[in-house]
Design a protein around this motif. Sequence first.
Motif, PDB file in Angstrom:
ATOM      1  N   ARG A   4      34.690   0.911  -4.040  1.00 47.54           N
ATOM      2  CA  ARG A   4      33.519   0.065  -3.848  1.00 47.54           C
ATOM      3  C   ARG A   4      33.551  -1.181  -4.721  1.00 47.54           C
ATOM      4  O   ARG A   4      32.780  -2.114  -4.483  1.00 47.54           O
ATOM      5  N   ALA A  11      33.827  -2.910  -0.916  1.00 49.32           N
ATOM      6  CA  ALA A  11      32.449  -2.929  -0.411  1.00 49.32           C
ATOM      7  C   ALA A  11      31.795  -4.274  -0.705  1.00 49.32           C
ATOM      8  O   ALA A  11      32.085  -4.905  -1.727  1.00 49.32           O
ATOM      9  N   ASP A  65      25.996   4.485  -0.107  1.00 54.95           N
ATOM     10  CA  ASP A  65      26.995   3.970   0.814  1.00 54.95           C
ATOM     11  C   ASP A  65      26.396   3.576   2.151  1.00 54.95           C
ATOM     12  O   ASP A  65      26.807   2.600   2.762  1.00 54.95           O
TER      13      ASP A  65
END
Length: 680
Positions: free
Chosen positions: A352, A356, A579
């Motif tokens: 992440r 992300a 998430d």
Amino acid sequence: MYHSAHARNRKRFFFFWLTRISAVFFGSLLLFICAIFLAAKLAGPMDIPDARPALFYDSRGKLIGKWETKSQQWVAINHMAPSIKLATLAIEDRRFFQHHGFDLRRIAGSAIADLRSFSKAEGASTITMQYAKNLFLTNDKTWMRKATEVFYTIRLEMNESKKDILEGYLNTIYYGHGAYGIEAAAKTYFNKDADDLTLAESSMLAGIPNGPSIYSPLLNYNEAKKRQRVVLDTMVASGFLTKSRADAAYREPLALAHKEKTVQRTAPYFQDAVRQELTGRLHLTAKELESGGLKVYTTLDAESQQAAEYWVQKTIPANSKIQTALVAIDPKTGGVVAMVGGRNYQSSTFNRAVSAKRAPGSAFKPFLYYAALRNGFTPATQLKSTPTVFTFDDGKKTYTPNNFGGYYADKPITMEQALALSDNIFAVKTHLAIGMDKLVNAAREAGITSPLAPVPSLALGSEPVSVLEMARGYATLANEGERVQPDLITKVTDQAGHVLYEWSPQKKQVMNKDASFVLSQMMTGIFDKRLDGYTKVTGAQVSERLTHKIAAKTGSTPTDSWMSGFTPDLVATVWVGYDKGETISTFPETGYAKDIWSHFMESALDGMPENQFKPPEGVISVSMDPKTGLLAGNGCPGRPTYFVKGTQPTAYCSETTENTVKPKKAENKGFFYRLFHWFR
């Protein structure tokens, strides 16, 4: 007659020397070829080198990991299923037992196909050529490599039997997922020995080496099945199978092995990012990394990494499903000193920190206020904080932002206080006043590369970015406007110690030095209670914990919580959220980012001077009343505030001074003054 005889003599002379030169040329060529074959024969059989995976080291030279591979398990060819041998021969080199290392018919056919398509669409490498290349050569596109490949191919054919060459090839070819050789591949994909493979399994495996990342059934099952069909059809065309047997094998269900559990290792997300850099930016091949004996030296600081992982685990309860990411950078070089891509690598390898992208909320405001400082604003500039409906796009659209909790000053506040309190009305007014493209440009200069739309909500961080991007952008501010490129690798050497790659950190002055410093000192205000107003400064929750002077900014959206900040020697950015974008609703969750960030910064800065900021020559510090934006006077508390020289306030406030800005001299009543007056 004379001219005719002279012409005939010249022609005979020409053909005489042409014949002699041709004879010498072809004779020399024949001798050269014979010499190559003699040298290949005298060189004898080739030793099989052991696998030497690349080793990873931290910034202090301590071993932290290696390029993961499965142990190469050599098996005799008579302990391999016949189907894998036939499938491999069909798809890779069906005339293997008829040629002597070079398939001239295939080479000619490949050349014709390439000419017709005007591209290198066809391959002509034989199994012997691939075996030589896999064992001893890199993928460098050089004439020397091709010449060496030819020599090694001849050497193999002169000294090894076809059976031994095929055995060696099947034991060294790469099948993906760290599996070298058919035995490792059989265990990786089907959890069985190579001797027990069925035709369906063999035809699946034989198609993988052409593109392990594309044809792995564990990654792309549909593509793998298409490739299996090609292999089976080729086996039929080669006479190895009947059409009905091939169709039955294609329809046969495959019992794929379950993915193995990941092994716990030091800084796993960081090491994954290093792997991406090695194969992506540095273009090293999997073969070089698997067996080339490379040494990879990285920017990781083991103590900082340990602190990051400790505070993530310490802060977030074990039973929580919330996720987090952290990136810490040395702003002077761009070296990533710590990286956390998630709470538990064992349960989720998704990084992440780099992969992300989430909306940063108010953590994006420093780029806005830098742009404001470059376009007529100062820390003392005042705008009214009150509920406002903004119109834009030539009056066709409206935007109505809200302050957190619905609190407003209902009077003018300074930009210094607006940043510390994270006032959204002030931010959007500023954004529209200077022009929405100014924020986009400032963020781009700082190093934000994600798409940014020039809309009012961009002032409040509505566009998604990565944690690594935010850390890079803040590093530019920490460097007083010098942008760096985040890097993970400092050096790569081969097994002999020769340097294949060496890092040379680059800095580029992209933002104004003085304005960047003034902004950094404004950003320290989120921990200063002297800037409290209609609400508390946003860093109040952790201010007592900090012993160093740090510039920072918090950020939040309904689904994301951020904290990012820096000293001249360290930048850290933390994101916390779900998430799937679930709402962050409870108080402990909204404070996780601040807690992780503050604890990490204190741990990483332990032993360093409490204040590392050094003002450049172009700025000046004055004692300013943070509420009025005037110089502190009788009855007005002051806070040291930096300004670009020439922009500092000159009027003093007193305890009777109204908390408003009086009209300035006529020469100051320009565009910005009129626009500010309209916004109030």
